[in-house]
Design a protein around this motif. Structure first.
Motif, PDB file in Angstrom:
ATOM      1  N   LYS A 138      50.415  47.865  78.125  1.00 46.16           N
ATOM      2  CA  LYS A 138      51.300  48.004  77.243  1.00 46.16           C
ATOM      3  C   LYS A 138      51.406  49.538  77.073  1.00 46.16           C
ATOM      4  O   LYS A 138      52.674  50.172  76.508  1.00 46.16           O
ATOM      5  N   ALA A 139      50.288  50.432  77.358  1.00 53.25           N
ATOM      6  CA  ALA A 139      50.748  52.054  77.176  1.00 53.25           C
ATOM      7  C   ALA A 139      52.060  52.659  78.206  1.00 53.25           C
ATOM      8  O   ALA A 139      52.811  53.160  77.749  1.00 53.25           O
ATOM      9  N   GLU A 140      51.753  51.835  79.412  1.00 58.83           N
ATOM     10  CA  GLU A 140      52.857  52.268  80.528  1.00 58.83           C
ATOM     11  C   GLU A 140      54.116  51.392  80.534  1.00 58.83           C
ATOM     12  O   GLU A 140      55.034  52.043  80.696  1.00 58.83           O
ATOM     13  N   GLY A 141      54.130  50.186  79.794  1.00 62.42           N
ATOM     14  CA  GLY A 141      55.056  49.352  79.903  1.00 62.42           C
ATOM     15  C   GLY A 141      55.981  49.574  78.501  1.00 62.42           C
ATOM     16  O   GLY A 141      57.168  49.337  78.704  1.00 62.42           O
ATOM     17  N   LEU A 142      55.540  50.003  77.732  1.00 60.89           N
ATOM     18  CA  LEU A 142      56.090  50.134  76.271  1.00 60.89           C
ATOM     19  C   LEU A 142      56.163  51.395  75.560  1.00 60.89           C
ATOM     20  O   LEU A 142      57.145  51.898  75.394  1.00 60.89           O
ATOM     21  N   ALA A 143      54.876  52.195  75.525  1.00 61.42           N
ATOM     22  CA  ALA A 143      54.987  53.308  74.730  1.00 61.42           C
ATOM     23  C   ALA A 143      55.319  54.473  75.676  1.00 61.42           C
ATOM     24  O   ALA A 143      56.018  55.294  75.248  1.00 61.42           O
ATOM     25  N   GLN A 144      55.141  54.458  76.929  1.00 65.57           N
ATOM     26  CA  GLN A 144      55.585  55.549  77.767  1.00 65.57           C
ATOM     27  C   GLN A 144      56.955  55.478  77.747  1.00 65.57           C
ATOM     28  O   GLN A 144      57.755  56.619  77.824  1.00 65.57           O
ATOM     29  N   PRO A 145      57.541  54.547  78.303  1.00 62.83           N
ATOM     30  CA  PRO A 145      59.288  54.431  78.474  1.00 62.83           C
ATOM     31  C   PRO A 145      60.049  54.665  76.942  1.00 62.83           C
ATOM     32  O   PRO A 145      60.983  55.425  76.883  1.00 62.83           O
ATOM     33  N   ALA A 146      59.315  54.411  75.782  1.00 60.44           N
ATOM     34  CA  ALA A 146      59.908  54.870  74.447  1.00 60.44           C
ATOM     35  C   ALA A 146      59.604  56.379  73.969  1.00 60.44           C
ATOM     36  O   ALA A 146      59.816  56.890  72.889  1.00 60.44           O
ATOM     37  N   GLY A 147      58.860  57.121  74.850  1.00 60.43           N
ATOM     38  CA  GLY A 147      58.661  58.448  74.466  1.00 60.43           C
ATOM     39  C   GLY A 147      57.335  58.529  73.429  1.00 60.43           C
ATOM     40  O   GLY A 147      57.375  59.612  72.604  1.00 60.43           O
ATOM     41  N   ASP A 148      56.658  57.570  73.104  1.00 54.63           N
ATOM     42  CA  ASP A 148      55.500  57.318  72.282  1.00 54.63           C
ATOM     43  C   ASP A 148      54.375  57.889  72.438  1.00 54.63           C
ATOM     44  O   ASP A 148      53.513  57.069  72.843  1.00 54.63           O
ATOM     45  N   LYS A 149      54.176  59.209  72.644  1.00 59.86           N
ATOM     46  CA  LYS A 149      53.092  59.776  73.109  1.00 59.86           C
ATOM     47  C   LYS A 149      51.567  59.380  72.259  1.00 59.86           C
ATOM     48  O   LYS A 149      50.673  59.050  72.948  1.00 59.86           O
ATOM     49  N   ALA A 150      51.832  59.450  70.930  1.00 61.09           N
ATOM     50  CA  ALA A 150      50.698  59.018  70.223  1.00 61.09           C
ATOM     51  C   ALA A 150      50.241  57.424  70.708  1.00 61.09           C
ATOM     52  O   ALA A 150      49.111  57.290  70.586  1.00 61.09           O
ATOM     53  N   ALA A 151      51.181  56.662  70.493  1.00 64.47           N
ATOM     54  CA  ALA A 151      50.808  55.145  70.684  1.00 64.47           C
ATOM     55  C   ALA A 151      50.171  55.212  72.238  1.00 64.47           C
ATOM     56  O   ALA A 151      49.322  54.436  72.517  1.00 64.47           O
ATOM     57  N   PHE A 152      50.918  55.816  73.284  1.00 60.55           N
ATOM     58  CA  PHE A 152      50.285  55.883  74.620  1.00 60.55           C
ATOM     59  C   PHE A 152      48.748  56.285  74.779  1.00 60.55           C
ATOM     60  O   PHE A 152      48.010  55.718  75.200  1.00 60.55           O
ATOM     61  N   VAL A 153      48.673  57.342  74.054  1.00 58.06           N
ATOM     62  CA  VAL A 153      47.261  57.978  73.991  1.00 58.06           C
ATOM     63  C   VAL A 153      46.303  57.080  73.262  1.00 58.06           C
ATOM     64  O   VAL A 153      45.052  56.646  73.891  1.00 58.06           O
ATOM     65  N   ALA A 154      46.631  56.402  72.380  1.00 61.79           N
ATOM     66  CA  ALA A 154      45.733  55.415  71.259  1.00 61.79           C
ATOM     67  C   ALA A 154      45.543  54.269  72.232  1.00 61.79           C
ATOM     68  O   ALA A 154      44.422  53.788  72.386  1.00 61.79           O
ATOM     69  N   LEU A 155      46.374  53.526  73.010  1.00 61.78           N
ATOM     70  CA  LEU A 155      46.171  52.500  73.818  1.00 61.78           C
ATOM     71  C   LEU A 155      45.401  53.015  75.054  1.00 61.78           C
ATOM     72  O   LEU A 155      44.172  52.184  75.422  1.00 61.78           O
ATOM     73  N   LEU A 156      45.492  53.958  75.644  1.00 59.86           N
ATOM     74  CA  LEU A 156      44.564  54.100  76.396  1.00 59.86           C
ATOM     75  C   LEU A 156      43.234  54.333  76.212  1.00 59.86           C
ATOM     76  O   LEU A 156      42.213  54.086  76.975  1.00 59.86           O
ATOM     77  N   GLN A 157      42.983  55.303  75.119  1.00 62.49           N
ATOM     78  CA  GLN A 157      41.603  55.378  74.466  1.00 62.49           C
ATOM     79  C   GLN A 157      40.951  53.938  74.144  1.00 62.49           C
ATOM     80  O   GLN A 157      39.738  53.983  74.467  1.00 62.49           O
ATOM     81  N   GLN A 158      41.846  53.039  73.849  1.00 59.85           N
ATOM     82  CA  GLN A 158      41.188  51.673  73.583  1.00 59.85           C
ATOM     83  C   GLN A 158      40.850  51.093  75.000  1.00 59.85           C
ATOM     84  O   GLN A 158      39.708  50.367  74.991  1.00 59.85           O
TER      85      GLN A 158
END
Length: 308
Positions: free
Chosen positions: A254-274
């Motif tokens: 989800k981090a790479e497939g959704l958050a990264q293309p959307a430019g949502d760094k906060a969500a990207f980081v949160a998902l990876l921390q999970q």
């Protein structure tokens, strides 16, 4: 293009089971005088297919052990092409090896050695193709005409559980191949067929792989022309639900497939921390997959500033 991060639990071989695998062909040689060859091959195929469920928590050990297992299993599969569990194990093995140990190394080398990274991606693409072709051949043998149906209008009939596994691995490998073939229009043009194959597996068993198939559906949705971000999120969230907090790959997907293309760094980081927070049950089937995906999550976090 479809990113390969949707791949599920790796089940590559730990070295402690290799002794059994090595001994089986030797045993087979001794039995040939009194046991039909087909029976011996079936026993060997069953054993090799079952080895894919072995747990391992050391990705480097798995990487070193995998080539022997894959070559042996591929040789037996050529003798027993109708053995669907072994075909799934071989297709999955090549796909996972390409993703976890070849394509990932290419990603890490990009910043320091672009030529070496390009060579590794060529190798990963060949491995993805190899895995896909094994799965497609077994599917076609069990469902003659399936590929032609997929290339024209799609297949409407549901699949058996063993066929779902083959369809999943074929689609996942195909997605990985397409993601590494941006300069090959013929390969990229296969995307609709790969998606239809994944959709057929989805129509047959939405829960396959504890969220693995759902993650793949999300990745395909973001990759297809006209894909819906909202629908992709539904798929990724379903993968998280099915993983029940135990599948690090669902968070990374989800981090790479959704958050990264959307430019949502906060969500990207949160998902990876999970993903990093996922802890394994000793001997569980996701142990190796989670180890690999936590390693990727850590690398992505360390390079997040370059990605956004």
């Amino acid at each position: 293009m479809v990113p390969p991060e949707a791949l599920p639990a790796l089940r590559l071989q730990p070295s402690r089971v290799l002794a059994r695998i090595v001994l089986l062909p030797l045993l087979a040689l001794g039995l040939c005088a009194c046991t039909p060859r087909q029976l011996v091959l079936d026993e060997l195929a069953n054993s090799l297919a079952s080895q894919g469920q072995s747990a391992e928590d050391d990705p480097d050990l798995a990487r070193d052990a995998a080539p022997f297992y894959l070559k042996l299993s591929e040789s037996v599969l050529r003798e027993r092409p109708g053995h669907l569990p072994l075909a799934s194990a071989v297709a999955g093995g090549f796909t996972q090896y390409a993703y976890a140990f070849v394509a990932f190394e290419a990603d890490r080398l990009d910043a320091t050695d672009a030529r070496a990274a390009a060579r590794l991606r060529m190798r990963a693409a060949a491995l993805y193709r190899r895995g896909r072709d094994h799965a497609l051949a077994a599917l076609e043998a069990s469902r003659p005409g399936l590929r032609q149906q997929l290339e024209t209008q799609g297949a409407s009939q549901t699949l058996t559980p063993r066929q779902v596994a083959l369809a999943y691995w074929a689609a996942a490998a195909w997605g990985g191949l397409i993601s590494l073939s941006k300069d090959d229009p013929d390969t990229v043009a296969d995307l609709p067929t790969a998606i239809r194959l994944a959709q057929l597996a989805w129509a047959s068993d939405t829960a396959y792989g504890n969220g693995a198939l759902a993650s793949l559906m999300g990745s395909f949705e973001t990759a297809r022309p006209g894909g819906s971000r909202q629908q992709a999120q539904v798929y990724f969230d379903e993968a998280l639900r099915l993983g029940a907090g135990h599948n690090a790959g669902a968070f990374v997907a989800k981090a790479e497939g959704l958050a990264q293309p959307a430019g949502d760094k906060a969500a990207f980081v949160a998902l990876l921390q999970q993903a990093l927070a996922v802890r394994d049950t000793p001997g569980g089937p996701l142990t190796l997959s989670n180890a690999v995906m936590r390693r990727r999550a850590e690398w992505l976090l360390n390079t997040a500033d370059d990605l956004f």
